[in-house]
Design a protein around this motif. Structure first.
Motif, short mmCIF file in Angstrom:
data_model
loop_
_atom_site.label_atom_id
_atom_site.label_comp_id
_atom_site.label_asym_id
_atom_site.label_seq_id
_atom_site.Cartn_x
_atom_site.Cartn_y
_atom_site.Cartn_z
N ASP A 1 -38.66 58.42 -1.76
CA ASP A 1 -37.55 58.96 -2.59
C ASP A 1 -37.70 59.53 -3.78
O ASP A 1 -36.88 60.52 -4.24
CB ASP A 1 -36.60 57.74 -2.88
N LYS B 233 -29.46 64.67 -6.45
CA LYS B 233 -28.13 65.28 -6.07
C LYS B 233 -27.01 64.52 -7.00
O LYS B 233 -26.87 63.57 -7.09
CB LYS B 233 -27.85 65.26 -4.67
N GLN C 159 -27.37 58.38 -1.83
CA GLN C 159 -27.52 58.43 -0.43
C GLN C 159 -27.66 57.38 0.41
O GLN C 159 -28.26 56.47 -0.20
CB GLN C 159 -29.11 59.22 -0.26
N GLN D 275 -37.75 63.49 -3.69
CA GLN D 275 -36.35 64.11 -3.34
C GLN D 275 -35.55 64.48 -4.55
O GLN D 275 -35.71 63.48 -5.47
CB GLN D 275 -35.55 63.19 -2.40
#
Length: 60
Positions: free
Chosen positions: A3, A9, A58, A6
């Motif tokens: 993770d 967001k 997420q 990433q």
């Protein structure tokens, strides 16, 4: 892939903030996970416009 690789967001929120209850309004948004990014002058002298962001969680 972990993770950590990433990018985060974000979701954004724009809301009016009345000067005489600004602390209460900001605390309420903060309790919901919103981080204040900026306060800008509003359409009249007693109001501001708050720009907020928070990370999108997420589902695993």
């Amino acid at each position: 892939m972990s993770d950590a690789s990433q990018p985060i967001k974000w979701e954004y929120f724009v809301a009016p903030v009345l000067s005489h209850v600004a602390q209460q309004i900001l605390n309420n948004f903060g309790a919901d996970g919103w981080e204040l990014v900026q306060l800008a002058p509003g359409p009249n002298p007693d109001s501001l416009v708050g720009y907020f962001k928070r990370p999108i969680v997420q589902a695993a």
